[in-house]
Write a protein that holds these residues in place. Structure first.
Motif, PDB file in Angstrom:
ATOM      1  N   LEU A   1       0.828  -1.203   0.000  1.00  0.00           N
ATOM      2  CA  LEU A   1       0.000   0.000   0.000  1.00  0.00           C
ATOM      3  C   LEU A   1       0.863   1.253   0.000  1.00  0.00           C
ATOM      4  N   ASP A   2       1.916   1.264   0.808  1.00  0.00           N
ATOM      5  CA  ASP A   2       2.783   2.432   0.874  1.00  0.00           C
ATOM      6  C   ASP A   2       3.464   2.690  -0.473  1.00  0.00           C
ATOM      7  N   LEU A   3       3.969   1.632  -1.103  1.00  0.00           N
ATOM      8  CA  LEU A   3       4.616   1.806  -2.405  1.00  0.00           C
ATOM      9  C   LEU A   3       3.606   2.259  -3.452  1.00  0.00           C
ATOM     10  N   ALA A   4       2.409   1.682  -3.431  1.00  0.00           N
ATOM     11  CA  ALA A   4       1.388   2.048  -4.414  1.00  0.00           C
ATOM     12  C   ALA A   4       0.985   3.514  -4.277  1.00  0.00           C
ATOM     13  N   ARG A   5       0.982   4.005  -3.040  1.00  0.00           N
ATOM     14  CA  ARG A   5       0.612   5.405  -2.812  1.00  0.00           C
ATOM     15  C   ARG A   5       1.643   6.375  -3.379  1.00  0.00           C
ATOM     16  N   HIS A   6       2.911   6.009  -3.324  1.00  0.00           N
ATOM     17  CA  HIS A   6       3.966   6.982  -3.604  1.00  0.00           C
ATOM     18  C   HIS A   6       4.853   6.614  -4.798  1.00  0.00           C
ATOM     19  N   GLY A   7       4.642   5.441  -5.394  1.00  0.00           N
ATOM     20  CA  GLY A   7       5.592   4.983  -6.399  1.00  0.00           C
ATOM     21  C   GLY A   7       5.302   5.394  -7.826  1.00  0.00           C
ATOM     22  N   GLY A   8       4.121   5.952  -8.107  1.00  0.00           N
ATOM     23  CA  GLY A   8       3.809   6.368  -9.469  1.00  0.00           C
ATOM     24  C   GLY A   8       3.757   5.218 -10.448  1.00  0.00           C
ATOM     25  N   TYR A   9       3.134   4.105 -10.060  1.00  0.00           N
ATOM     26  CA  TYR A   9       3.108   2.910 -10.906  1.00  0.00           C
ATOM     27  C   TYR A   9       2.025   3.001 -11.981  1.00  0.00           C
ATOM     28  N   ASP A  10       2.280   2.294 -13.089  1.00  0.00           N
ATOM     29  CA  ASP A  10       1.297   2.224 -14.170  1.00  0.00           C
ATOM     30  C   ASP A  10       0.265   1.137 -13.917  1.00  0.00           C
ATOM     31  N   ALA A  11       0.599   0.132 -13.112  1.00  0.00           N
ATOM     32  CA  ALA A  11      -0.350  -0.935 -12.770  1.00  0.00           C
ATOM     33  C   ALA A  11       0.187  -1.716 -11.578  1.00  0.00           C
ATOM     34  N   LEU A  12      -0.749  -2.395 -10.873  1.00  0.00           N
ATOM     35  CA  LEU A  12      -0.401  -3.252  -9.740  1.00  0.00           C
ATOM     36  C   LEU A  12      -0.868  -4.675 -10.025  1.00  0.00           C
ATOM     37  N   ILE A  13      -0.036  -5.653  -9.659  1.00  0.00           N
ATOM     38  CA  ILE A  13      -0.440  -7.057  -9.614  1.00  0.00           C
ATOM     39  C   ILE A  13      -0.458  -7.423  -8.135  1.00  0.00           C
ATOM     40  N   LEU A  14      -1.612  -7.854  -7.645  1.00  0.00           N
ATOM     41  CA  LEU A  14      -1.835  -7.893  -6.203  1.00  0.00           C
ATOM     42  C   LEU A  14      -2.425  -9.232  -5.759  1.00  0.00           C
ATOM     43  N   ASP A  15      -1.752  -9.878  -4.813  1.00  0.00           N
ATOM     44  CA  ASP A  15      -2.294 -11.077  -4.184  1.00  0.00           C
ATOM     45  C   ASP A  15      -3.373 -10.650  -3.186  1.00  0.00           C
ATOM     46  N   VAL A  16      -4.252 -11.586  -2.811  1.00  0.00           N
ATOM     47  CA  VAL A  16      -5.304 -11.284  -1.836  1.00  0.00           C
ATOM     48  C   VAL A  16      -4.860 -11.637  -0.420  1.00  0.00           C
ATOM     49  N   MET A  17      -4.369 -12.865  -0.239  1.00  0.00           N
ATOM     50  CA  MET A  17      -4.029 -13.345   1.109  1.00  0.00           C
ATOM     51  C   MET A  17      -2.607 -12.920   1.472  1.00  0.00           C
ATOM     52  N   LEU A  18      -2.494 -11.657   1.888  1.00  0.00           N
ATOM     53  CA  LEU A  18      -1.200 -11.067   2.220  1.00  0.00           C
ATOM     54  C   LEU A  18      -1.043 -10.918   3.726  1.00  0.00           C
ATOM     55  N   PRO A  19       0.172 -10.956   4.229  1.00  0.00           N
ATOM     56  CA  PRO A  19       0.382 -10.700   5.658  1.00  0.00           C
ATOM     57  C   PRO A  19      -0.020  -9.279   6.043  1.00  0.00           C
ATOM     58  N   ARG A  20      -0.652  -9.147   7.213  1.00  0.00           N
ATOM     59  CA  ARG A  20      -0.927  -7.875   7.891  1.00  0.00           C
ATOM     60  C   ARG A  20      -2.038  -7.038   7.270  1.00  0.00           C
ATOM     61  N   LEU A  21      -2.274  -7.143   5.977  1.00  0.00           N
ATOM     62  CA  LEU A  21      -3.345  -6.375   5.328  1.00  0.00           C
ATOM     63  C   LEU A  21      -3.693  -7.078   4.026  1.00  0.00           C
ATOM     64  N   SER A  22      -4.960  -7.465   3.869  1.00  0.00           N
ATOM     65  CA  SER A  22      -5.345  -8.238   2.688  1.00  0.00           C
ATOM     66  C   SER A  22      -5.301  -7.380   1.425  1.00  0.00           C
ATOM     67  N   GLY A  23      -5.230  -8.058   0.291  1.00  0.00           N
ATOM     68  CA  GLY A  23      -5.271  -7.349  -0.985  1.00  0.00           C
ATOM     69  C   GLY A  23      -6.551  -6.558  -1.159  1.00  0.00           C
ATOM     70  N   TYR A  24      -7.674  -7.099  -0.671  1.00  0.00           N
ATOM     71  CA  TYR A  24      -8.936  -6.362  -0.739  1.00  0.00           C
ATOM     72  C   TYR A  24      -8.804  -5.017  -0.033  1.00  0.00           C
ATOM     73  N   ARG A  25      -8.191  -5.041   1.170  1.00  0.00           N
ATOM     74  CA  ARG A  25      -8.049  -3.809   1.944  1.00  0.00           C
ATOM     75  C   ARG A  25      -7.116  -2.822   1.246  1.00  0.00           C
ATOM     76  N   VAL A  26      -6.088  -3.333   0.591  1.00  0.00           N
ATOM     77  CA  VAL A  26      -5.169  -2.458  -0.139  1.00  0.00           C
ATOM     78  C   VAL A  26      -5.919  -1.714  -1.236  1.00  0.00           C
ATOM     79  N   VAL A  27      -6.711  -2.447  -2.021  1.00  0.00           N
ATOM     80  CA  VAL A  27      -7.462  -1.809  -3.102  1.00  0.00           C
ATOM     81  C   VAL A  27      -8.454  -0.798  -2.538  1.00  0.00           C
ATOM     82  N   GLN A  28      -9.176  -1.190  -1.493  1.00  0.00           N
ATOM     83  CA  GLN A  28     -10.155  -0.282  -0.900  1.00  0.00           C
ATOM     84  C   GLN A  28      -9.500   1.012  -0.426  1.00  0.00           C
ATOM     85  N   ALA A  29      -8.343   0.896   0.203  1.00  0.00           N
ATOM     86  CA  ALA A  29      -7.642   2.082   0.702  1.00  0.00           C
ATOM     87  C   ALA A  29      -7.222   2.996  -0.449  1.00  0.00           C
TER      88      ALA A  29
END
Length: 223
Positions: free
Chosen positions: A37-65
């Motif tokens: 989430l931190d990298l996605a917020r500040h990294g200026g990426y063109d796209a994300l490939i994201l797993d769902v079952m991640l440690p500490r914060l799920s992929g769903y929560r990352v997308v929602q944030a």
């Protein structure tokens, strides 16, 4: 093109980096939800490939944030959760595509290119349903121009309902998306907080659809 791969399985993450780098992409890796989430917020990426079952914060929560902050970077979920409801949840959370593991690398590349061609279109930064307005960037809610003070949980519940305008949302879905899965939640928590919203927004603001769930009702319809 810069890509961020958020995947906690090291061998798969490394393989994705090798393959995508060979296709000419610049690839960064993250191994847990908060880092991604931190990298996605500040990294200026063109796209994300994201797993769902991640440690500490799920992929769903990352997308929602990200979506709540007005970040519309294209997101391709890559997950072993292959049920139809899992895929629906991922797309409803704000992801642009969903690919299940095991996957074809050829298909992954094709879907990624399709996302990159579409880019990140501008989407409304303020949610509006009837006289209700909710600004995810400032966490402010107003009704007919008057600001409404909500608790954090009331706000999260209202935001989820406003992102599904006109739809009936089940109690189970609200528990899954508004309450943390790691916390013990009282069985009647949804009913209690729906009651709180009704007190602040009006008794008929949220309709109970017996046996199905809840639906946000615009003021014009209530009238």
């Amino acid at each position: 093109m810069r890509l961020l791969v958020v995947e906690d399985e090291p061998r798969l993450a490394a393989a994705l980096r090798r393959g995508l780098s060979a296709e000419g992409f610049a690839v960064d890796l993250a191994a847990d939800g908060p880092s991604g989430l931190d990298l996605a917020r500040h990294g200026g990426y063109d796209a994300l490939i994201l797993d769902v079952m991640l440690p500490r914060l799920s992929g769903y929560r990352v997308v929602q944030a990200l979506r709540a902050e007005g970040n519309w970077v294209p997101v391709l979920i890559l997950s072993a959760k292959d049920g139809e409801y899992d895929q629906a949840d991922g797309l409803d959370c704000g992801a642009d595509d969903y690919l299940t593991k095991p996957f074809s690398y050829v298909v992954l590349l094709a879907r990624l290119r399709a996302l990159l061609r579409r880019g990140a279109p501008e989407r409304p930064s303020v949610l509006t349903v009837g006289e209700l307005e909710l600004d995810p960037a400032t966490h402010r809610v107003s009704q007919a121009g008057t600001e409404v003070a909500l608790t954090t949980r009331e706000y999260a519940l209202l935001e989820y309902l406003m992102r599904r305008p006109g739809e009936v949302v089940s109690k189970t879905e609200l528990l899954d998306h508004v309450w943390e899965a790691s916390l013990e939640t009282a069985p009647n928590a949804v009913e209690v907080y729906i009651g709180y919203l009704r007190r602040k927004l009006g008794r008929t603001a949220v309709e109970t659809v017996r046996g199905a769930g809840y639906r946000l009702v615009p003021a014009a319809v209530r009238a």
